[in-house]
Design a protein around this motif. Structure first.
Motif, PDB file in Angstrom:
ATOM      1  N   UNK A   1      11.158   2.328  19.595  1.00 51.19           N
ATOM      2  CA  UNK A   1      10.201   1.701  19.797  1.00 51.19           C
ATOM      3  C   UNK A   1       9.271   1.872  18.756  1.00 51.19           C
ATOM      4  N   UNK A   2       8.959   3.055  18.070  1.00 51.82           N
ATOM      5  CA  UNK A   2       8.070   3.467  17.396  1.00 51.82           C
ATOM      6  C   UNK A   2       8.743   2.159  15.766  1.00 51.82           C
ATOM      7  N   UNK A   3       9.655   2.502  15.706  1.00 55.54           N
ATOM      8  CA  UNK A   3       9.455   1.064  14.563  1.00 55.54           C
ATOM      9  C   UNK A   3       9.322  -0.489  15.203  1.00 55.54           C
ATOM     10  N   UNK A   4      10.033  -0.675  16.215  1.00 55.31           N
ATOM     11  CA  UNK A   4       9.517  -1.763  16.380  1.00 55.31           C
ATOM     12  C   UNK A   4       7.664  -2.105  16.017  1.00 55.31           C
ATOM     13  N   UNK A   5       6.621  -1.233  16.551  1.00 58.00           N
ATOM     14  CA  UNK A   5       5.285  -1.205  16.673  1.00 58.00           C
ATOM     15  C   UNK A   5       4.853  -1.614  14.894  1.00 58.00           C
ATOM     16  N   UNK A   6       5.848  -0.838  14.557  1.00 53.84           N
ATOM     17  CA  UNK A   6       5.445  -0.937  12.998  1.00 53.84           C
ATOM     18  C   UNK A   6       5.492  -1.718  12.083  1.00 53.84           C
ATOM     19  N   UNK A   7       6.877  -2.763  12.763  1.00 49.28           N
ATOM     20  CA  UNK A   7       7.147  -4.218  12.810  1.00 49.28           C
ATOM     21  C   UNK A   7       5.971  -4.601  12.745  1.00 49.28           C
ATOM     22  N   UNK A   8       5.385  -5.040  14.219  1.00 48.01           N
ATOM     23  CA  UNK A   8       4.096  -5.629  14.810  1.00 48.01           C
ATOM     24  C   UNK A   8       3.431  -5.555  13.669  1.00 48.01           C
ATOM     25  N   UNK A   9       3.211  -4.216  13.369  1.00 52.02           N
ATOM     26  CA  UNK A   9       1.663  -3.714  12.758  1.00 52.02           C
ATOM     27  C   UNK A   9       2.294  -4.385  11.673  1.00 52.02           C
ATOM     28  N   UNK A  10       2.913  -4.920  10.499  1.00 55.50           N
ATOM     29  CA  UNK A  10       3.816  -4.480   9.535  1.00 55.50           C
ATOM     30  C   UNK A  10       3.104  -6.484   9.321  1.00 55.50           C
TER      31      UNK A  10
ATOM     32  N   UNK B   1      18.921  -3.481   5.613  1.00 54.87           N
ATOM     33  CA  UNK B   1      18.215  -4.345   4.809  1.00 54.87           C
ATOM     34  C   UNK B   1      17.231  -5.197   5.323  1.00 54.87           C
ATOM     35  N   UNK B   2      17.430  -5.783   5.750  1.00 56.34           N
ATOM     36  CA  UNK B   2      16.789  -7.402   5.786  1.00 56.34           C
ATOM     37  C   UNK B   2      15.126  -7.348   5.672  1.00 56.34           C
ATOM     38  N   UNK B   3      14.912  -6.427   6.388  1.00 56.39           N
ATOM     39  CA  UNK B   3      13.385  -5.413   5.506  1.00 56.39           C
ATOM     40  C   UNK B   3      12.853  -6.152   6.459  1.00 56.39           C
ATOM     41  N   UNK B   4      12.592  -5.595   7.384  1.00 58.27           N
ATOM     42  CA  UNK B   4      12.036  -5.676   9.357  1.00 58.27           C
ATOM     43  C   UNK B   4      10.330  -5.990   8.761  1.00 58.27           C
ATOM     44  N   UNK B   5       9.569  -4.838   7.945  1.00 56.01           N
ATOM     45  CA  UNK B   5       8.211  -4.456   7.738  1.00 56.01           C
ATOM     46  C   UNK B   5       7.526  -5.378   6.773  1.00 56.01           C
ATOM     47  N   UNK B   6       8.549  -5.777   6.393  1.00 55.00           N
ATOM     48  CA  UNK B   6       7.595  -7.346   5.476  1.00 55.00           C
ATOM     49  C   UNK B   6       6.397  -7.533   5.421  1.00 55.00           C
ATOM     50  N   UNK B   7       5.371  -7.941   4.621  1.00 57.61           N
ATOM     51  CA  UNK B   7       4.756  -8.177   5.027  1.00 57.61           C
ATOM     52  C   UNK B   7       4.249  -9.698   4.268  1.00 57.61           C
TER      53      UNK B   7
END
Length: 477
Positions: free
Chosen positions: A180-189, A349-355
């Motif tokens: 959950x926390x990782x998904x929200x971080x991805x969304x915020x990025x 390695x997909x770097x899902x939080x890249x902006x």
């Protein structure tokens, strides 16, 4: 390159779970929509008779799927979706009606969603982002590109568009991580750190970390959003996050908590239901939530006389599954679909939080339209609302990018109503070297305006090339 594989049957189960969770949450929340007070909901509040309540949150996604199936992923942009709006979506509610009125007056997206649209910060776009996430599972940067093309039609550059980027990213990433926390971080990025949607979400996360109750978190969000008013995206996306954070990983408790925050309850319950449905899959959703509503699709906001739609969520899932390999191949993603077991060993390695991709979206002007003329990419930017005043120059910027590996000479011809002038000249000559981007700035001046809509045209002619670009100009007096 990192590679992730999703098992085909597992993916189908999770997409079905997404749309089933959407239907469940929408049915739960619909009876309480628009109420500004907190609710006390624990289950469906009215007889369902074995069917879900209709919900435009799902309806519009059926239209977008039709657009993808008929045109292919590469052709889908906000102008194409705008045309589908006008043909297949009759309601004129809030931003829906404003964007259609603007398009009928001649304004193209994203200007259709920006111009005089006091609903551009509202909820119409983020509530329909699941289709882009399901077509691009595990690829949030692809999902947000389509979510932008979709949201900009009726929200321009408003918070409604940022909210759609957030939910599309979360939903797409939920196919490869359930944290959950990782998904929200991805969304915020994927949204500007200083936008109101991000601010509201961070208020919830802070309240949760300090041990405050969900009711206290909800009050903090409402107080912070008081200047925006009700039925706006920042607060309602935050209500989704409240349900998620305080739901203790319980499907029913989570969607009920979101709905109990009030406001746009069919949307908050439906979106959280969809997110949890992706994570749990259809088989992981408690049966007591499924049995009262079944698997049918009941529509309310699309013209079914002009288009055929799947009658069940299972059929919808099958149609989405058919398009996923095309979408992934179109964008050359590191995600594959096969009958082999799901393999997420390289997901980090997909770097899902890249902006990077998201920032290219944030920086787009909501007053600019981009046209691909094969040899040249042309962006026309009004820079502001296209309202003219007699004798007052209106500045325009035309940006041209050479797309092919040879230099070219371009001629820009401005075709304007009689009596209008363009400075420095009605014909501009531009040389584009290989890989070159250049901007041309002009000012249009009109006299003796009588009110109404005025139209013109910009022709982009590349010498030695058969394709001539025609860009419509629309102004209001």
């Amino acid at each position: 390159m990192a590679q992730v594989n999703l098992n085909r049957d597992e993916l189908r189960n999770r997409i079905h779970g997404c749309f089933l969770g959407k239907s469940i949450g929408g049915t739960l929340g619909t009876p309480f929509e628009c109420r500004t007070e907190m609710n006390d909901v624990h289950f469906y509040s009215q007889p369902t008779h074995g069917e879900p309540l209709p919900n435009d949150d799902l309806d519009l996604q059926l239209v977008w799927l039709k657009a993808v199936r008929e045109n292919g992923p590469r052709a889908v942009n906000n102008r194409l979706l705008g045309e589908y709006w006008l043909n297949y979506i009759p309601p004129h509610w809030n931003e829906y009606g404003i964007c259609k009125a603007n398009m009928r007056a001649g304004l193209l997206p994203p200007l259709s969603g920006e111009y005089r649209n006091y609903w551009k910060h509202s909820n119409g776009a983020w509530i329909r982002s699941e289709i882009w996430a399901c077509l691009a599972p595990g690829c949030p940067d692809i999902a947000i590109q389509y979510a932008y093309e979709d949201a900009s039609v009726d929200h321009g550059g408003g918070e409604g568009t940022y909210a759609a980027l957030f939910t599309a990213a979360v939903e797409s990433a939920a196919f490869v991580t359930s944290n959950r926390e990782e998904l929200i971080e991805i969304g915020l990025s994927k949204i500007p750190p200083d936008c109101r949607t991000a601010r509201s979400i961070k208020i919830v996360l802070d309240a949760y970390s300090r041990g405050k109750s969900w009711q206290e978190a909800r009050t903090l969000v409402v107080e912070d959003s008081s200047d925006l008013g009700w039925f706006q995206a920042p607060a309602n996306v935050a209500f989704v996050v409240i349900g998620w954070m305080y739901g203790e990983n319980d499907f029913g408790k989570s969607i009920c908590t979101a709905v109990n925050c009030g406001d746009d309850t069919d949307c908050t319950g439906a979106t959280l239901g969809a997110i949890l449905g992706i994570i749990l899959g259809k088989d992981g959703i408690p049966s007591e939530w499924i049995e009262p509503i079944g698997d049918r699709i009941i529509t309310v906001a699309i013209d079914r006389g002009s288009m055929q739609v799947p009658s069940t969520l299972a059929q919808l899932t099958d149609q989405v599954m058919e398009q996923i390999p095309i979408m992934l191949a179109t964008h050359g993603t590191p995600v594959t679909i096969s009958d082999e077991p799901t393999n997420l060993t390289q997901v980090n390695e997909l770097n899902l939080t890249s902006s990077n991709t998201a920032q290219s979206i944030w920086t787009r002007s909501p007053f600019a339209m981009t046209y691909d003329f094969i040899h040249t990419l042309v962006t026309l930017d009004y820079g502001k609302a296209p309202d003219l005043k007699p004798g007052e120059p209106f500045p325009l910027t035309v940006t041209l990018t050479n797309k092919l590996p040879d230099s070219r000479h371009l001629e820009l011809k401005w075709r304007l109503p009689e009596g209008w002038t363009v400075s420095p000249s009605t014909v501009n000559h531009v040389a584009l070297w290989i890989g070159c981007t250049t901007a041309v700035e002009v000012a249009i001046t009109a006299e003796n305006l009588r009110g109404g809509v005025y139209r013109g045209m910009l022709e982009v002619i590349a010498f030695g090339r058969p394709t001539v670009g025609a860009i419509p100009l629309v102004f209001f007096a």
